[in-house]
Structures are given as C-alpha cells and as structure tokens.
Design an enzyme around this catalytic site. Structure first.
Site, PDB file in Angstrom:
ATOM      1  N   LYS A   1     -16.204 -18.989  18.853  1.00 49.34           N
ATOM      2  CA  LYS A   1     -17.335 -19.527  18.098  1.00 49.34           C
ATOM      3  C   LYS A   1     -18.541 -19.738  19.029  1.00 49.34           C
ATOM      4  O   LYS A   1     -18.411 -19.677  20.252  1.00 49.34           O
ATOM      5  CB  LYS A   1     -16.933 -20.843  17.428  1.00 49.34           C
ATOM      6  CG  LYS A   1     -16.478 -21.933  18.393  1.00 49.34           C
ATOM      7  CD  LYS A   1     -15.957 -23.140  17.647  1.00 49.34           C
ATOM      8  CE  LYS A   1     -15.509 -24.222  18.635  1.00 49.34           C
ATOM      9  NZ  LYS A   1     -15.000 -25.423  17.942  1.00 49.34           N
TER      10      LYS A   1
ATOM     11  N   ARG B   1     -11.920 -35.860  11.352  1.00 52.16           N
ATOM     12  CA  ARG B   1     -13.169 -35.106  11.371  1.00 52.16           C
ATOM     13  C   ARG B   1     -13.181 -34.023  10.301  1.00 52.16           C
ATOM     14  O   ARG B   1     -14.162 -33.838   9.608  1.00 52.16           O
ATOM     15  CB  ARG B   1     -13.384 -34.486  12.753  1.00 52.16           C
ATOM     16  CG  ARG B   1     -14.705 -33.750  12.900  1.00 52.16           C
ATOM     17  CD  ARG B   1     -14.819 -33.077  14.250  1.00 52.16           C
ATOM     18  NE  ARG B   1     -13.882 -31.958  14.400  1.00 52.16           N
ATOM     19  CZ  ARG B   1     -13.850 -31.169  15.468  1.00 52.16           C
ATOM     20  NH1 ARG B   1     -14.660 -31.408  16.497  1.00 52.16           N
ATOM     21  NH2 ARG B   1     -12.982 -30.165  15.548  1.00 52.16           N
TER      22      ARG B   1
ATOM     23  N   TYR C   1     -42.330 -34.952  39.220  1.00 53.45           N
ATOM     24  CA  TYR C   1     -43.259 -35.686  38.374  1.00 53.45           C
ATOM     25  C   TYR C   1     -43.144 -37.198  38.578  1.00 53.45           C
ATOM     26  O   TYR C   1     -42.071 -37.725  38.906  1.00 53.45           O
ATOM     27  CB  TYR C   1     -42.982 -35.377  36.906  1.00 53.45           C
ATOM     28  CG  TYR C   1     -43.307 -33.965  36.497  1.00 53.45           C
ATOM     29  CD1 TYR C   1     -44.620 -33.554  36.337  1.00 53.45           C
ATOM     30  CD2 TYR C   1     -42.292 -33.047  36.256  1.00 53.45           C
ATOM     31  CE1 TYR C   1     -44.927 -32.256  35.942  1.00 53.45           C
ATOM     32  CE2 TYR C   1     -42.583 -31.742  35.867  1.00 53.45           C
ATOM     33  CZ  TYR C   1     -43.904 -31.359  35.713  1.00 53.45           C
ATOM     34  OH  TYR C   1     -44.193 -30.078  35.329  1.00 53.45           O
TER      35      TYR C   1
ATOM     36  N   MET D   1     -38.504 -27.591  33.765  1.00 52.52           N
ATOM     37  CA  MET D   1     -38.287 -26.572  32.750  1.00 52.52           C
ATOM     38  C   MET D   1     -37.920 -25.216  33.356  1.00 52.52           C
ATOM     39  O   MET D   1     -36.993 -24.551  32.887  1.00 52.52           O
ATOM     40  CB  MET D   1     -39.514 -26.411  31.862  1.00 52.52           C
ATOM     41  CG  MET D   1     -39.330 -25.365  30.766  1.00 52.52           C
ATOM     42  SD  MET D   1     -40.751 -25.162  29.691  1.00 52.52           S
ATOM     43  CE  MET D   1     -40.611 -26.637  28.695  1.00 52.52           C
TER      44      MET D   1
END
Length: 343
Positions: free
Chosen positions: A16, A117, A239, A286
C-alpha cells in the site's frame, strides 16, 4: 491449529501507499519474481494501479483493505480485486450485489480482535458464522485481523488478540487465516496461521521499531554535498536563533531537505553516514540540511547517505519521534527513484 512453520505459510506482500513510497510497479514486479502471489493494498485505486503494473503475465490475488465502498463493485470486478470486508453493511452490500448479478464473489473478512480500528465485531462475525445464508453467494477466501501491540512482545494484548482470532478462525475453517503483519511474524509460530502480511519489514523496518540483524536495509537515500563551511564559536546556524555553535565546527551543506521527505524533527538525534562514520544532523530546511563533518575529508559533490545500510531506517524514525513507515512514505517525488535488480 496455527501453522507452525514458515515453509507452509503464504507470504503476502503489503504494498500500500505506493509500496511505502518506493514505487509499487517496480517493487511488486520484483516481489512477484521472487514468488509473491498475494498482495495487499489499502485503496481501490491502488489495487487498480497494481493490477495494471503486474499485467496479465503476472497473475496474483490483490486484496483491498478498504473493502467494498459505495459504487466500487464494478471497478473491483473489472480489475479482479478481492475486497476485504470490514463492516457488516459492507458484507450485506456485497451479498446483495452477488444476488443481483447472479455470480459468486471472492472476498476477505476483517474481524476486530482488539485493535478497535477496523473490522467486524466478534458478535457480528459469530452471527455470520451461524447464518451462512446471509452471505449470499460470497466466497470467503480470507479471514484476517490485525495486532495492535505486536512491536511489544510482552504486551498481554497480543495473547488476547491471538485467543480471539483463534476462535474466529474456527468459525470460518475453509478460509485462509491471517493475523500477523511485519512485527507479528516475529511473535512466534502461533501467530502465523496460514498467511502472514509483511509490510514495513519488506522495506527495512525492524519488528520492534529498532534495527533488526535479520532485516537488511532496502531503501538508500543519498544527496550531494553542495558546500563545506567552517563555523566559529558563537555562530548561529539557520533561521532565527537556530543552532548556536559553541566550538569551531566544520559542516557540510547537503542538497536535501523536508521537501524531499527528511523530517525536520529528526535534527534532534538524527544522523547521516559519510566517510565511514555517523555525522550529526544539525539543521533541516526545505531544500538543504547541515551535517557536522568533524575532520572527515570531504569534497563538494560527494554523496551523503541519509538512509540506508549506514543510516538505518529505524534509527532515523526514532530520532524523528515516529515510525519507519512514516519515514518511507514521506519521501517526496522530488527524490529520484532508481530501482536496482531485475523485475
């Protein structure tokens, strides 16, 4: 009785989420070449994609864990997918569909034994057992459940779920029985029944959420060094307040970041592998991350291993406060996939 040996057990591959982010077409074809003939996916669309990737040359049973969702019947039939029914309304809908179409339908049945679940309750499963006519022309291929605490072998929940599933298996003796996924396989032969469903362990994840000596690294993620810098005591890296450097530190800036799937939370305890040793992860942005190099010889353009035999999957997951599954599926499409070995 539970199947005591792996020699007689069907090993179905859970692929999956695009084979845990690694590329379902290439992974499933390789697994089929290794002997896999049963596969599990979560969504209907995943099953359709997998059937198309295998092509008629590679026949296999593909189970869809979402079951028979509304309007999915024709698509399941067209792609020859086996729905794992997980609610009583799904069972009734599937039975009604067979009555309307006049043909039998092969399905699986998911029974909840304590994970709370997904799956029919024990009472609902017992009612189906006592009233087989309510199943219409459904052909029950599989009965399964899922362990909630298999990564903790001492947890009494495992034995409780085993006892409940053993009873369920007696209600449906003609169906394949499956309880264990990756971690459950390692709980011992009593948990293995007729079929096991390894997922994350196929891709390098250990059964106890720590590296396991019998499970090799499968996915390797590398990225190049784009700069080498010497930071001074008192410098701030990144940062805002960032990381305060308290001693002269030589670092490598690497072309990978959270846009590629490197979790920012891994900077507290995460590492990469370079020049034969672990290198501490200092910052993740990023598109770039920063590693502590020490005195290791390094050149711009050299590859750093962020995941693989040196930078172990379960270690990286633990550093990020998550599990191996998430580390893999978070790898973005920007990270180029290269599949090694014949399909």
């Amino acid at each position: 009785p539970a199947n005591p040996t792996l020699d007689l057990i069907d090993i179905a591959a859970v692929v999956k989420a695009d084979a845990y982010g690694l590329g379902v077409a290439q992974v499933a074809r390789r697994l089929w070449a290794e002997g896999a003939r049963r596969f599990f996916v979560a969504r209907l669309a995943e099953g359709e994609d997998l059937r198309a990737a295998l092509t008629p040359k590679r026949p296999a049973v593909i189970y869809v864990l979402d079951g028979l969702t509304e309007g999915a019947g024709p698509r399941l039939a067209a792609a020859d997918l086996t729905a794992v029914l997980c609610t009583l309304p799904q069972v009734h809908a599937a039975a009604a569909w067979t009555r309307e179409g006049g043909a039998s339908l092969s399905v699986g049945l998911h029974v909840d034994t304590g994970m709370n679940r997904q799956g029919l309750t024990l009472e609902e499963a017992r009612a189906l057992h006592k009233a087989p006519e309510s199943r219409g022309r459904l052909s029950l291929d599989l009965v399964m459940s899922h362990l909630g605490s298999a990564s903790d072998p001492k947890n009494p929940r495992n034995a409780s779920q085993l006892a409940k599933f053993s009873e369920v298996r007696r209600w449906f003796p003609d169906a394949l029985a499956s309880l264990a996924a990756s971690a459950g396989v390692f709980l011992g032969p009593d948990y293995r029944f007729d079929m096991v469903r390894p997922g994350v362990s196929l891709f390098g994840g250990g059964p106890l959420e720590v590296p396991h000596p019998d499970i090799l690294a499968v996915a390797t993620l590398t990225a190049p060094i784009v700069d080498i810098r010497d930071l001074r005591s008192g410098d701030i890296l990144g940062y805002g307040d960032g990381v305060r450097i308290d001693a002269p530190t030589r670092v490598a800036v690497v072309a990978a970041g959270y846009a590629d799937g490197i979790l920012r939370s891994a900077k507290s305890g995460g590492y990469a592998w370079f020049a034969g040793a672990r290198r501490k992860l200092l910052a993740v942005n990023m598109d770039l991350l920063v590693l502590e190099l020490g005195d290791a010889p390094a050149r711009i353009g050299e590859a750093v291993e962020l995941l693989g035999p040196g930078a172990l999957l379960d270690d990286q997951a633990r550093a990020a406060g998550t599990v191996a599954h998430e580390v893999l599926v978070r790898l973005s499409r920007r990270a180029q996939r290269v599949h090694l070995g014949a399909a």
